[in-house]
Design an enzyme around this catalytic site. Structure first.
Site, mmCIF file in Angstrom:
data_model
loop_
_atom_site.group_PDB
_atom_site.id
_atom_site.type_symbol
_atom_site.label_atom_id
_atom_site.label_comp_id
_atom_site.label_asym_id
_atom_site.label_seq_id
_atom_site.Cartn_x
_atom_site.Cartn_y
_atom_site.Cartn_z
ATOM 1 N N THR A 176 13.782 -2.414 -0.531
ATOM 2 C CA THR A 176 13.551 -1.014 -0.885
ATOM 3 C C THR A 176 14.390 -0.136 0.037
ATOM 4 O O THR A 176 14.625 -0.504 1.179
ATOM 5 C CB THR A 176 12.042 -0.737 -0.673
ATOM 6 O OG1 THR A 176 11.334 -1.379 -1.715
ATOM 7 C CG2 THR A 176 11.702 0.727 -0.661
ATOM 8 N N ARG A 204 2.510 -2.526 -12.565
ATOM 9 C CA ARG A 204 2.262 -2.428 -11.117
ATOM 10 C C ARG A 204 3.143 -1.347 -10.466
ATOM 11 O O ARG A 204 4.343 -1.289 -10.692
ATOM 12 C CB ARG A 204 2.536 -3.784 -10.475
ATOM 13 C CG ARG A 204 2.251 -3.845 -8.979
ATOM 14 C CD ARG A 204 3.477 -3.583 -8.158
ATOM 15 N NE ARG A 204 3.203 -3.678 -6.706
ATOM 16 C CZ ARG A 204 4.049 -3.278 -5.768
ATOM 17 N NH1 ARG A 204 5.215 -2.770 -6.110
ATOM 18 N NH2 ARG A 204 3.749 -3.385 -4.494
ATOM 19 N N GLY A 206 3.966 0.402 -6.601
ATOM 20 C CA GLY A 206 3.754 0.255 -5.159
ATOM 21 C C GLY A 206 3.590 1.600 -4.470
ATOM 22 O O GLY A 206 3.314 2.626 -5.108
ATOM 23 N N ASP A 207 3.782 1.584 -3.186
ATOM 24 C CA ASP A 207 3.591 2.799 -2.376
ATOM 25 C C ASP A 207 4.772 3.765 -2.457
ATOM 26 O O ASP A 207 4.604 4.973 -2.252
ATOM 27 C CB ASP A 207 3.390 2.412 -0.907
ATOM 28 C CG ASP A 207 4.592 1.645 -0.362
ATOM 29 O OD1 ASP A 207 5.048 0.686 -1.029
ATOM 30 O OD2 ASP A 207 5.110 2.012 0.709
ATOM 31 N N THR A 227 8.515 1.014 3.889
ATOM 32 C CA THR A 227 8.879 -0.210 3.172
ATOM 33 C C THR A 227 7.949 -1.327 3.618
ATOM 34 O O THR A 227 7.590 -1.412 4.783
ATOM 35 C CB THR A 227 10.332 -0.622 3.424
ATOM 36 O OG1 THR A 227 10.526 -1.939 2.877
ATOM 37 C CG2 THR A 227 10.705 -0.649 4.902
ATOM 38 N N GLY A 228 7.540 -2.149 2.658
ATOM 39 C CA GLY A 228 6.642 -3.246 3.006
ATOM 40 C C GLY A 228 5.743 -3.577 1.834
ATOM 41 O O GLY A 228 6.022 -3.187 0.699
ATOM 42 N N GLY A 230 3.426 -2.991 -0.614
ATOM 43 C CA GLY A 230 2.981 -1.703 -1.133
ATOM 44 C C GLY A 230 1.478 -1.533 -1.261
ATOM 45 O O GLY A 230 0.943 -0.459 -1.005
HETATM 46 N N1 ASP Z 1 6.996 -1.035 -0.757
HETATM 47 C C1 ASP Z 1 7.635 -1.557 -1.926
HETATM 48 C C2 ASP Z 1 6.640 -1.839 -3.000
HETATM 49 O O1 ASP Z 1 5.581 -2.340 -2.694
HETATM 50 C C3 ASP Z 1 8.405 -2.812 -1.670
HETATM 51 C C4 ASP Z 1 9.378 -2.779 -0.522
HETATM 52 O O2 ASP Z 1 9.215 -2.035 0.426
HETATM 53 O O3 ASP Z 1 10.351 -3.532 -0.595
HETATM 54 O O4 ASP Z 1 6.928 -1.620 -4.160
#
Ligand code: ASP
Length: 310
Positions: A176, A204, A206-207, A227-228, A230
């Site tokens: 991301t 789905r 994410g954050d 990032t992480g 989500g």
């Molecule tokens: N945070 C993002 C998600 O969950 C994924 C990522 O950070 O790579 O969609």
């Protein structure tokens, strides 16, 4: 001279040094540098934080190296569904899109939602209708095709598993993307863009496109892009949490960001990181994973670029 600064990320995860070739590492570094410099140039010429984060994120979205725009991962249906959000800390304006397909630069669409619609968050079919009304042309699915992403998906496609593209299989394709900036007028902005998680289904989200979770900016405190994993970042309301610790507890940016990433999000099992800049030009880039693609540059010449833990 008034302070200004830009920081960018290309995703956090289990980046294993030994599995990265020097050529690939050089490509990551040069794309990160290019994206950072693009945002910095906007600020250096007296441009806005909003334009700076848009410029940096567009460049990262155009690279196949990161999980956003062109490099987006495959969903369970073999498509690419992208999410993005942008926030202007001056007026707490924000725009976000989710579950969009075929858009080359999702961050630009998120910005158009903020600037050209009365809404904050548009998703799916409706977001696509809005894009069409704004005159966006759609890319063919082949624009988003990438052999490594495809193989990542093949590995888990008939299972119930969905994964961060930068965790399990260490195949060297991560992330991301996001940017945060402070401009010379004291305004901060944040932008985040992602293809989400490989093999995701059921719409789905994410954050990343959720204001307060993956993206937040306020001139009262700071701008944050996360990032992480989500699901955990949503539950931790991570980006806003950093801002709240500063605003209500009087914590510094660096302390607030570290507390959220190394204590609060870890406690509920979340792995990842964030980048943040405050209204004085301080930058924080904590992560609780093996690595995070990251870089920053400040008005006073201070700059850094990293992939792994220092
Ligand atoms: N945070 C993002 C998600 O969950 C994924 C990522 O950070 O790579 O969609």
């Amino acid at each position: 001279m008034k302070p200004f600064a830009i920081a960018i990320h290309g995703g956090a995860g289990t980046l294993v040094k030994g599995l990265m070739t020097s050529d690939l590492e050089a490509s990551y570094k040069s794309t990160l540098t290019e994206a950072m410099d693009a945002g910095y140039a906007v600020l250096n010429m007296g441009g806005s934080a909003l334009d700076a984060v848009t410029a940096s994120v567009c460049l990262l979205e155009d690279s196949p190296l990161f999980n956003a725009g062109k490099g987006s991962v495959f969903t369970a249906k073999g498509t690419h569904e992208m999410d993005a959000a942008i926030m202007d800390g001056a007026a707490l304006n924000a725009g976000a899109v989710s579950l969009i397909t075929g858009i080359k630069n999702p961050i630009q669409l998120a910005r158009d939602v903020m600037e050209q619609s009365p809404h904050v968050f548009l998703a799916g079919e409706g977001a696509m209708q809005f894009a069409q009304a704004q005159g966006y042309l759609l890319e063919e699915p082949s624009y988003f095709y990438d052999e490594v992403r495809y193989q990542q998906w093949q590995g888990i496609k008939d299972s119930d598993t969905f994964q961060l593209d930068h965790s399990a299989k260490k195949d060297g394709k991560f992330g991301t993307v996001g940017a945060v900036a402070l401009d010379g007028f004291g305004n901060v902005a944040a932008a985040t863009s992602t293809g989400g998680m490989t093999n995701k289904r059921w719409g789905r989200i994410g954050d990343s496109p959720l204001i307060g979770s993956g993206t937040y900016a306020s001139n009262a405190t700071c701008a944050v892009s996360c990032t992480g994993s989500g699901e955990f970042f949503i539950r931790g309301v991570v980006a806003y949490d950093v801002s709240c610790l500063m605003e209500y507890k009087g914590m510094s940016l660096v302390d607030a960001a570290a507390k959220v990433i190394h204590e609060r999000i870890l406690k509920i099992g979340g792995d990842g990181g964030l980048i943040a800049v405050d209204v004085e030009g301080n930058v924080a880039m904590p992560f609780n994973t093996e690595g995070m693609y990251r870089a920053f540059k400040k008005w006073n010449g201070e700059t850094a670029l990293g992939i792994y833990k220092d």
